[in-house]
Scaffold this active site. Structure first.
Site, PDB file in Angstrom:
ATOM      1  CB  CYS A  75      -0.824  -0.053   1.502  1.00 39.17           C
ATOM      2  SG  CYS A  75      -2.124   1.533   1.478  1.00 39.17           S
ATOM      3  CB  CYS A 185      -3.142   3.661  -5.917  1.00 41.13           C
ATOM      4  SG  CYS A 185      -4.473   2.717  -4.625  1.00 41.13           S
TER       5      CYS A 185
HETATM    6  N1  DGL Z   1      -4.190   0.699  -2.119  1.00 45.59           N
HETATM    7  C1  DGL Z   1      -3.489   1.507  -1.332  1.00 45.59           C
HETATM    8  C2  DGL Z   1      -2.519   2.436  -1.854  1.00 45.59           C
HETATM    9  O1  DGL Z   1      -1.227   2.014  -3.025  1.00 45.59           O
HETATM   10  C3  DGL Z   1      -4.600   2.375  -0.365  1.00 45.59           C
HETATM   11  C4  DGL Z   1      -5.643   2.917  -1.224  1.00 45.59           C
HETATM   12  C5  DGL Z   1      -6.378   3.762  -0.445  1.00 45.59           C
HETATM   13  O2  DGL Z   1      -6.622   2.334   0.948  1.00 45.59           O
HETATM   14  O3  DGL Z   1      -6.641   4.627  -0.065  1.00 45.59           O
HETATM   15  O4  DGL Z   1      -2.082   3.255  -0.911  1.00 45.59           O
END
Ligand code: DGL
Length: 263
Positions: A75, A185
């Site tokens: 993430c 993301c």
């Molecule tokens: N998958 C996430 C990232 O890479 C988080 C997205 C989120 O929960 O806002 O930032």
């Protein structure tokens, strides 16, 4: 079980980090994995740094309890806001993911690079540090992908709502002549075909998934932690919201097991 057979622990605010799990599984098919999807608290991108740190601590402790030998923070939002805290407080290797703006800035011909990421990532001190270290000749066009994570979490990857949000975010980047767009993301690789359709073939869209998997392999090799067992690996996914969308994302991986967990 010896240490080498302990699982790679992976967490994300939701199901987006499975894009990283897939890269890891492809490169290291023999490894046991545990993936934690904290959908109940998604999106992390709108939360304060302290909230993101607290959730990352909770996820880390869960994975350590399950015996993880290494933790992949799949993430960008959690990495850019919390990985330093995690590294300072837990004695286990952490691999994070950050938007690939440096490689994009080295390759761009127009000198303009677009980045689509969460507010939490774009506002983080780590992201600010990376952008301020780039050449002055590079222009970075930042765009918060508001609403994208929620649509993905709700299984609406292919929907009119998604198409119009993507056009709204990508068209201004094209007007400003971005020739590279960075997906900052881990949910967004699932949008790649649609984004490429908007940009046309001349714009390169990049993310850091493959680089993260390679880094996991490097660190495991360096620490002599590569699983050498020939037993079929176990891939367990824990999720704290409904399983259907995740099941669909993993439909080609029939050896994986998905468990609902109230955490
Ligand atoms: N998958 C996430 C990232 O890479 C988080 C997205 C989120 O929960 O806002 O930032």
């Amino acid at each position: 079980m010896n240490m080498k057979q302990q699982p790679i622990g992976i967490f994300d605010s939701g199901i987006g980090g499975t894009s990283i799990w897939k890269e890891i599984h492809q490169l290291l098919p023999n490894e046991n994995t545990i993936y934690l999807s904290d959908n109940k608290n998604a999106p992390y991108g709108q939360k304060s740094t302290q909230e993101i740190v607290d959730l990352s601590v909770k996820n880390t402790e869960f994975l350590i309890d399950k015996g993880a030998k290494i933790i992949v923070v799949a993430c960008n939002t959690a990495t850019t806001n919390a990985i330093q805290y995690l590294r300072n407080n837990y004695n286990i290797p952490f691999i994070g993911i950050e938007p690939a703006i440096r490689p994009a800035s080295l390759k761009t011909k127009t000198g303009t690079v677009g980045i689509l990421a969460t507010k939490g990532t774009l506002n983080s001190a780590l992201f600010e540090k990376t952008t301020s270290s780039l050449s002055d000749e590079i222009t970075i066009i930042e765009q918060v992908g508001e609403g994208l994570v929620e649509l993905i979490e709700n299984g609406k990857i292919y929907s009119d709502e998604m198409t119009s949000l993507l056009k709204k975010y990508i068209d201004p980047m094209l007007e400003k002549k971005c020739d590279y767009i960075v997906l900052g993301c881990t949910h967004y690789p699932y949008l790649l075909p649609q984004i490429q359709e908007i940009t046309g073939p001349d714009v390169q869209i990049i993310d850091s998934g493959e680089a993260v998997a390679k880094q996991v392999k490097n660190i495991l090799s360096q620490q002599n932690l590569i699983n050498e067992s020939t037993a079929a690996p176990s891939n367990v996914f824990y999720i704290n919201k409904e399983k259907a969308v995740l099941e669909n994302m993993l439909k080609d991986y029939n050896q994986s097991k998905i468990d609902y967990l109230d955490f």
